[in-house]
Design an enzyme around this catalytic site. Structure first.
Site, PDB file in Angstrom:
ATOM      1  N   GLY A   8       0.836  -1.214   0.000  1.00 60.02           N
ATOM      2  CA  GLY A   8       0.000   0.000   0.000  1.00 60.02           C
ATOM      3  C   GLY A   8       0.863   1.253   0.000  1.00 60.02           C
ATOM      4  O   GLY A   8       0.509   2.271   0.603  1.00 60.02           O
ATOM      5  N   GLY A  11      -0.478   4.750  -0.891  1.00 60.18           N
ATOM      6  CA  GLY A  11      -1.605   5.267  -0.114  1.00 60.18           C
ATOM      7  C   GLY A  11      -1.223   6.430   0.790  1.00 60.18           C
ATOM      8  O   GLY A  11      -0.071   6.871   0.819  1.00 60.18           O
ATOM      9  N   GLN A  12      -2.208   6.888   1.549  1.00 61.72           N
ATOM     10  CA  GLN A  12      -2.009   8.087   2.380  1.00 61.72           C
ATOM     11  C   GLN A  12      -0.854   7.901   3.374  1.00 61.72           C
ATOM     12  O   GLN A  12       0.042   8.737   3.450  1.00 61.72           O
ATOM     13  CB  GLN A  12      -3.298   8.410   3.156  1.00 61.72           C
ATOM     14  CG  GLN A  12      -3.212   9.729   3.908  1.00 61.72           C
ATOM     15  CD  GLN A  12      -4.264   9.875   5.018  1.00 61.72           C
ATOM     16  OE1 GLN A  12      -4.942   8.925   5.382  1.00 61.72           O
ATOM     17  NE2 GLN A  12      -4.378  11.079   5.549  1.00 61.72           N
ATOM     18  N   ARG A  36      -2.597  -0.993  -7.762  1.00 63.93           N
ATOM     19  CA  ARG A  36      -3.330  -0.383  -8.874  1.00 63.93           C
ATOM     20  C   ARG A  36      -2.828   1.007  -9.237  1.00 63.93           C
ATOM     21  O   ARG A  36      -2.658   1.337 -10.387  1.00 63.93           O
ATOM     22  CB  ARG A  36      -4.819  -0.303  -8.520  1.00 63.93           C
ATOM     23  CG  ARG A  36      -5.472  -1.653  -8.572  1.00 63.93           C
ATOM     24  CD  ARG A  36      -6.922  -1.537  -9.023  1.00 63.93           C
ATOM     25  NE  ARG A  36      -7.512  -2.853  -9.041  1.00 63.93           N
ATOM     26  CZ  ARG A  36      -8.202  -3.371  -8.015  1.00 63.93           C
ATOM     27  NH1 ARG A  36      -8.408  -2.665  -6.943  1.00 63.93           N
ATOM     28  NH2 ARG A  36      -8.679  -4.594  -8.083  1.00 63.93           N
ATOM     29  N   ASP A  53       0.313  -7.362  -5.079  1.00 57.02           N
ATOM     30  CA  ASP A  53      -1.117  -7.465  -4.795  1.00 57.02           C
ATOM     31  C   ASP A  53      -1.230  -8.457  -3.640  1.00 57.02           C
ATOM     32  O   ASP A  53      -0.971  -9.649  -3.821  1.00 57.02           O
ATOM     33  CB  ASP A  53      -1.834  -7.980  -6.057  1.00 57.02           C
ATOM     34  CG  ASP A  53      -3.288  -8.316  -5.790  1.00 57.02           C
ATOM     35  OD1 ASP A  53      -3.763  -8.100  -4.660  1.00 57.02           O
ATOM     36  OD2 ASP A  53      -3.945  -8.812  -6.730  1.00 57.02           O
ATOM     37  N   TYR A 142     -15.834  -2.799   7.652  1.00 58.47           N
ATOM     38  CA  TYR A 142     -14.469  -2.358   7.976  1.00 58.47           C
ATOM     39  C   TYR A 142     -14.106  -2.808   9.395  1.00 58.47           C
ATOM     40  O   TYR A 142     -13.047  -3.387   9.627  1.00 58.47           O
ATOM     41  CB  TYR A 142     -14.426  -0.839   7.867  1.00 58.47           C
ATOM     42  CG  TYR A 142     -13.076  -0.207   8.103  1.00 58.47           C
ATOM     43  CD1 TYR A 142     -12.001  -0.471   7.265  1.00 58.47           C
ATOM     44  CD2 TYR A 142     -12.882   0.688   9.160  1.00 58.47           C
ATOM     45  CE1 TYR A 142     -10.772   0.139   7.466  1.00 58.47           C
ATOM     46  CE2 TYR A 142     -11.660   1.306   9.362  1.00 58.47           C
ATOM     47  CZ  TYR A 142     -10.608   1.029   8.511  1.00 58.47           C
ATOM     48  OH  TYR A 142      -9.396   1.633   8.711  1.00 58.47           O
ATOM     49  N   LYS A 146     -11.289  -5.343  10.812  1.00 63.54           N
ATOM     50  CA  LYS A 146     -10.232  -4.849  11.709  1.00 63.54           C
ATOM     51  C   LYS A 146     -10.137  -5.700  12.975  1.00 63.54           C
ATOM     52  O   LYS A 146      -9.046  -6.023  13.436  1.00 63.54           O
ATOM     53  CB  LYS A 146     -10.455  -3.365  12.044  1.00 63.54           C
ATOM     54  CG  LYS A 146     -10.137  -2.432  10.879  1.00 63.54           C
ATOM     55  CD  LYS A 146      -8.653  -2.508  10.523  1.00 63.54           C
ATOM     56  CE  LYS A 146      -8.314  -1.957   9.168  1.00 63.54           C
ATOM     57  NZ  LYS A 146      -6.935  -2.170   8.746  1.00 63.54           N
ATOM     58  N   ILE A 172      -6.299   9.987  10.203  1.00 67.75           N
ATOM     59  CA  ILE A 172      -4.951  10.545   9.974  1.00 67.75           C
ATOM     60  C   ILE A 172      -5.057  11.752   9.050  1.00 67.75           C
ATOM     61  O   ILE A 172      -5.657  11.663   7.972  1.00 67.75           O
ATOM     62  CB  ILE A 172      -4.012   9.488   9.333  1.00 67.75           C
ATOM     63  CG1 ILE A 172      -3.967   8.190  10.150  1.00 67.75           C
ATOM     64  CG2 ILE A 172      -2.604  10.049   9.158  1.00 67.75           C
ATOM     65  CD1 ILE A 172      -3.379   8.299  11.528  1.00 67.75           C
TER      66      ILE A 172
HETATM   67  C1  AKB Z   1     -11.418   5.627   8.030  1.00 64.18           C
HETATM   68  O1  AKB Z   1     -12.029   6.679   8.263  1.00 64.18           O
HETATM   69  O2  AKB Z   1     -11.907   4.641   7.494  1.00 64.18           O
HETATM   70  C2  AKB Z   1      -9.979   5.540   8.505  1.00 64.18           C
HETATM   71  C3  AKB Z   1      -9.914   4.987   9.884  1.00 64.18           C
HETATM   72  C4  AKB Z   1     -10.197   5.838  11.047  1.00 64.18           C
HETATM   73  O3  AKB Z   1      -9.631   3.843  10.042  1.00 64.18           O
HETATM   74  N1  AKB Z   1      -9.376   6.837   8.442  1.00 64.18           N
END
Ligand code: AKB
Length: 316
Positions: A8, A11-12, A36, A53, A142, A146, A172
C-alpha cells in the site's frame, strides 16, 4: 541490516512512511509495494518499487523471497466508507490479504506491522476514554475486518512466533497524499478547501467527536512500535494511539484563528455519520505510552498551523 517491504506504498500513510523508512534504513533497503495506483516520481526515484497485490499469495511470496525481507509494513487496506459500499472487496483485501501476508511472514521469518483502527470498536464500546481492552462489536464491514485482523495477528504471534505488531489508528491528517474512502477524510479535505475556497461543507455533523492524529505522529507510532523492545510489549497488536479528539466545529475554530473568513457548512452523509457515531469520541492510549513509550508531538493547534503553511505553498 533491515530489509523492508511496505504494501500500500502509494496510499495516504504508505507514501510518507516509506520516505521516512528509506531515510533511516537506506533507500535500497525499503521496497515500495504498489498495486493499482501508479507510483509517483518521488517514490520511484528514491528506491525500488515492485508490484505487490496482497490478495495474490504467489506474487507476494516471490517478491518477499527475491529481496529476503525481514520486515513488512502491511498498509494495503480498504477504508471504512468504501468497505460499506463494497463489503466483498473489503473482506478480500483486509482479511485474505492480511492472511497471505502473515503466511508469507511465517514461512520467510518476517516481522509484520499491521494497522488496526478506531473502526474496530462499535456502539456497545465505552465511547469516552475508550480502554485498550474493552467490548469490540463493530457494526461495519471495515470494523469486522479490523477486529478479525487484530485477532489473526495475535494468533500468528502466539501460535507461530511471528513478530506481529500494530496500532489502532484514529483519523490521519496529512498533506502529501489524500486519503481514499474513509469516514475521517473530512478532517483532511477541510484544510485543502480552507486554502482554496475559504469554506467547506462537512459530511459529518456538529458534535461528532473522533480521535485524530497528524501524519508525523502516525509514522512515529509505526516505527517506534516496530523498534520497541519486544520484552516490554504485553499487547503487541492493536494498541490504542491518539493525539487529539475534535468535532468539525473545533477544527474549524482552529482554522479560523489563521483564516478568520473561513466558513463551515454541513451536508451530512448518513452512511458516514452512522459509522462515525459507532466509533469512540476519544481513546485511552496509556498502555502504548507505558509499554513502548508512545509520545506524540502534535496537538490540534500545532497541526493546523503546519497544515495551512504546507498547503498554502503546495496549492499556490
Ligand atoms: C477511516 O475513516 O476509514 C480511517 C480509519 C479511522 O480507520 N481513516
Amino acid at each position: 541490516m533491515q530489509k523492508i517491504l511496505v504494501t500500500g506504498a502509494v496510499g495516504q500513510i504508505g507514501s510518507e512512511l516509506i520516505m521516512e523508512l528509506r531515510k533511516r534504513y537506506g533507500n535500497n533497503n525499503v521496497v515500495a509495494g504498489v498495486h493499482r495506483t501508479q507510483p509517483g516520481e518521488k517514490l520511484t526515484n528514491s528506491g525500488p518499487c515492485e508490484t505487490v497485490d496482497c490478495t495474490n499469495v504467489e506474487q507476494l511470496n516471490s517478491v518477499v523471497k527475491k529481496y529476503n525481507f525481514d520486515t513488512i509494513y502491511h498498509l494495503a487496506a480498504i477504508l471504512s466508507a468504501v468497505a460499506e459500499e463494497k463489503p466483498n472487496l473489503a473482506w478480500n483485501v483486509n482479511i485474505n490479504g492480511l492472511y497471505n501476508v502473515l503466511e508469507v511472514a511465517r514461512e520467510q521469518g518476517c516481522a509484520v506491522f499491521t494497522p488496526s483502527s478506531i473502526g474496530a470498536f462499535g456502539e456497545s464500546t465505552p465511547l469516552d476514554n475508550t480502554p485498550q481492552d474493552t467490548i469490540q462489536r463493530p457494526s461495519t464491514m471495515y470494523g469486522v475486518t479490523k477486529v478479525a485482523g487484530e485477532l489473526l495477528c495475535d494468533y500468528y504471534f502466539k501460535r507461530f512466533g511471528v513478530d506481529t505488531r500494530g496500532v489502532r489508528y484514529p483519523g490521519i491528517i496529512s498533506n502529501e497524499t489524500l486519503p481514499g474512502g474513509g469516514t475521517t477524510d473530512y478532517a483532511v479535505e477541510i484544510y485543502y478547501e480552507a486554502i482554496k475556497n475559504k469554506k467547506y461543507t462537512c459530511n459529518l455533523g456538529k458534535g461528532t467527536y473522533l480521535d485524530m492524529m497528524y501524519m508525523p505522529d502516525a509514522i512515529k507510532a509505526a516505527i517506534d512500535l516496530m523498534e520497541a523492545d519486544p520484552a516490554k510489549l504485553k499487547h503487541r497488536n492493536a494498541f490504542n494511539v491518539t493525539t487529539m479528539s475534535f468535532d468539525p466545529e473545533k477544527i474549524a475554530a482552529s482554522i479560523k484563528k489563521i483564516i478568520p473568513e473561513f466558513v463551515l457548512n454541513y451536508d451530512v452523509d448518513p452512511v458516514r455519520q452512522a459509522i462515525a457515531n459507532s466509533w469512540p469520541n476519544s481513546m485511552d492510549d496509556s498502555d502504548a505510552r507505558e509499554e513502548w513509550g508512545w509520545n506524540p508531538e502534535y496537538d490540534l493547534e500545532a497541526m493546523t498551523k503546519d497544515m495551512l503553511e504546507v498547503l498554502s505553498k503546495k496549492l499556490k
